[in-house]
Design an enzyme around this catalytic site. Structure first.
Site, PDB file in Angstrom:
ATOM      1  CG  HIS A 134      -2.121   0.975   1.318  1.00 16.62           C
ATOM      2  ND1 HIS A 134      -1.553   2.372   1.594  1.00 16.62           N
ATOM      3  CD2 HIS A 134      -3.303   0.672   1.167  1.00 16.62           C
ATOM      4  CE1 HIS A 134      -2.784   2.968   1.928  1.00 16.62           C
ATOM      5  NE2 HIS A 134      -3.839   2.274   1.576  1.00 16.62           N
ATOM      6  CD  GLN A 214      -6.718  -4.752   3.752  1.00 16.49           C
ATOM      7  OE1 GLN A 214      -7.474  -5.464   4.105  1.00 16.49           O
ATOM      8  NE2 GLN A 214      -6.892  -3.547   3.544  1.00 16.49           N
TER       9      GLN A 214
HETATM   10  C1  LIG Z   1      -2.035  -2.752   3.561  1.00 19.23           C
HETATM   11  C2  LIG Z   1      -2.566  -1.618   4.185  1.00 19.23           C
HETATM   12  N1  LIG Z   1      -1.735  -0.829   4.405  1.00 19.23           N
HETATM   13  C3  LIG Z   1      -1.857   0.307   5.086  1.00 19.23           C
HETATM   14  C4  LIG Z   1      -3.293   1.017   5.030  1.00 19.23           C
HETATM   15  C5  LIG Z   1      -3.452   2.349   5.444  1.00 19.23           C
HETATM   16  O1  LIG Z   1      -4.412   2.373   6.417  1.00 19.23           O
HETATM   17  P1  LIG Z   1      -4.801   3.586   7.179  1.00 19.23           P
HETATM   18  O2  LIG Z   1      -5.493   4.453   6.035  1.00 19.23           O
HETATM   19  O3  LIG Z   1      -5.916   3.399   8.053  1.00 19.23           O
HETATM   20  O4  LIG Z   1      -3.881   4.231   7.685  1.00 19.23           O
HETATM   21  C6  LIG Z   1      -4.268   0.353   4.433  1.00 19.23           C
HETATM   22  C7  LIG Z   1      -5.718   0.859   4.149  1.00 19.23           C
HETATM   23  O5  LIG Z   1      -6.179   0.612   3.327  1.00 19.23           O
HETATM   24  C8  LIG Z   1      -4.017  -0.969   3.936  1.00 19.23           C
HETATM   25  O6  LIG Z   1      -4.746  -1.824   3.117  1.00 19.23           O
END
Ligand SMILES: Cc1ncc(COP(=O)(O)O)c(C=O)c1O
Length: 417
Positions: A134, A214
């Site tokens: 991500h 996730q």
């Molecule tokens: C694998 C992964 N990492 C990080 C994030 C970021 O999460 P947040 O927006 O809650 O900080 C997400 C959000 O979809 C994610 O799926």
């Protein structure tokens, strides 16, 4: 409703999805004249009554600022807040609440760690991430690399959507300082084999950072067994509130890291000559924290602890298996991410249809999915697509909902592709 009861391996009572759904009032509504089918859990999951009630009760009965100790409400708020930290510790099986830092979410936790580790990096040092991260686990490292002269190198993925272990082994080298990997891919659903990779990294003294955003909605990680240095997740994906997340960090590393933000709470003593830092974990918690949200997350963890976990996992596996079976009923449908070791997340494309049109047409039938790049543009580039459609399931979804999704996709394909 279809009986989705799945007998558990432990032979306990079957997982009762109908009963579980009654705990989530938001699911019981019509969208565009159709019963809501919520399949966007990977983006954010819904909240059980237990979470709503805990936050409501907190504000009605015990709200005050925490750690100020001057009156009864302050004591109640502090004990609810610190009680939630203990629940987060237990959820991750961390050794101590000193190792549990509240953040705004996964993104802030990774930024905190990247900034905290920057002082260890020299020009030419390497930070390994993967091609399936991500953006939250790419961009903070790029920003630190820019500042320090370090490099961010991506481990390749295979066409099936698994980490390419040859690429991992060839990139792991003498200059690798940090390994930052997602436990589970938000696009592919792949569960990465992080335990042996952490072990390999540790043998070389590399710091390991695991993005658990996730993974935690589907199972409980054990950070001590994994042996990673850092692990983080967001409460809102774990059936808790937005605005709060958990960063687990090994105490020794957290001790050695400088604070992330300055202000109240994170100090021991302030003077114009010299300011000293508070003990862990408060050193990293500047300002008034998200107290009600911590309480809400604690309630979400309690709620999950009360569920039949093997039953829940079997029920989720049944949802994914049914979805996989039905793919061939939609001409031109292709799954992106076909690892055999997956959480129930299904990214797909349909020949002749743009993913955003699929999302809009499904919404007209009350079905919520996500479309776009999923904050994983490098992965989209790897697959040569601008985006995908993604259905992500939770334990409260039913086989009937999976079938409704596919009936709707068949219709869309017939009419528009
Ligand atoms: C694998 C992964 N990492 C990080 C994030 C970021 O999460 P947040 O927006 O809650 O900080 C997400 C959000 O979809 C994610 O799926």
């Amino acid at each position: 409703m279809t009986d989705l009861s799945v007998a558990t391996k432990a032979g306990k009572a079957a997982f009762d999805v109908d009963a579980v759904r009654r705990d989530f009032p938001i699911l019981d509504q019509q969208i565009n004249g159709k019963p809501l089918v919520y399949l966007d859990n990977g983006a954010s999951a819904q909240k059980p009554i237990a979470v709503l009630d805990a936050m409501d009760r907190y504000y009605r009965e015990m709200h005050s600022n925490v750690h100020r100790g001057a009156h009864t409400l302050g004591d109640r708020a502090t004990s609810a807040f610190e009680g939630a930290r203990e629940k987060a510790r237990s959820f991750l099986n961390a050794g101590s609440t000193r190792e549990i830092v509240w953040t705004r979410g996964t993104t802030e936790a990774i930024n905190l760690i990247a900034n905290g580790l920057a002082g260890r990096l020299q020009p030419g040092d390497e930070i390994l991430v993967s091609h399936m991260e991500h953006h939250a686990n790419i961009v903070p490292w790029q920003m630190i690399a820019e500042r320090t002269g370090a490099k961010v190198l991506p481990v390749q993925v295979t066409p099936q959507g698994e980490l390419d272990l040859d690429s991992f082994n060839s990139l792991l080298g003498d200059r690798t300082r940090i390994l930052a990997l997602t436990h589970v891919s938000n696009v592919l659903g792949t569960i990465n084999p992080i335990a042996p990779l952490i072990e390999q990294a540790k043998a070389r003294g590399i710091i390991t950072v695991i993005d658990g955003a996730q993974a935690v909605p589907h199972y409980k990680p054990d950070v001590q067994a994994l042996g990673c240095d850092f692990y983080m997740f967001s409460a809102h994906k774990l059936f808790g509130p937005t605005g709060i997340g958990v960063l687990y960090g090994k105490a020794q590393l957290l001790e050695e890291m400088p604070p992330y933000q300055g202000g109240g709470e994170m100090i021991e003593r302030v003077s114009f000559e010299r300011t000293t830092w508070n003990t862990l974990p408060y050193k990293f918690e500047a300002g008034t924290p998200a107290i009600a949200e911590a309480v809400g997350l604690g309630a979400a963890i309690d709620y999950l602890d009360g569920l039949d976990r093997p039953g829940m996992e079997a029920s989720e596996a049944a949802l994914l298996a049914r979805a996989n079976e039905l793919v061939e009923t939609v001409p031109g449908m292709e799954i992106i991410g076909t690892s055999s070791n997956k959480v129930p997340v299904m990214s797909f494309k349909i020949a002749g249809l743009h993913p955003s049109d699929i999302g809009t047409l499904l919404d007209q039938q009350g079905i919520a999915i996500r479309t776009g790049h999923h904050c994983a543009m490098p992965l989209m580039d790897f697959y040569g697509v601008p985006g995908t459609a993604r259905a992500s399931f939770a334990f409260y979804n039913t086989l009937e909902e999976v079938e409704q999704l596919f009936t709707a996709l068949q219709k869309i394909q017939r009419l528009f592709a």
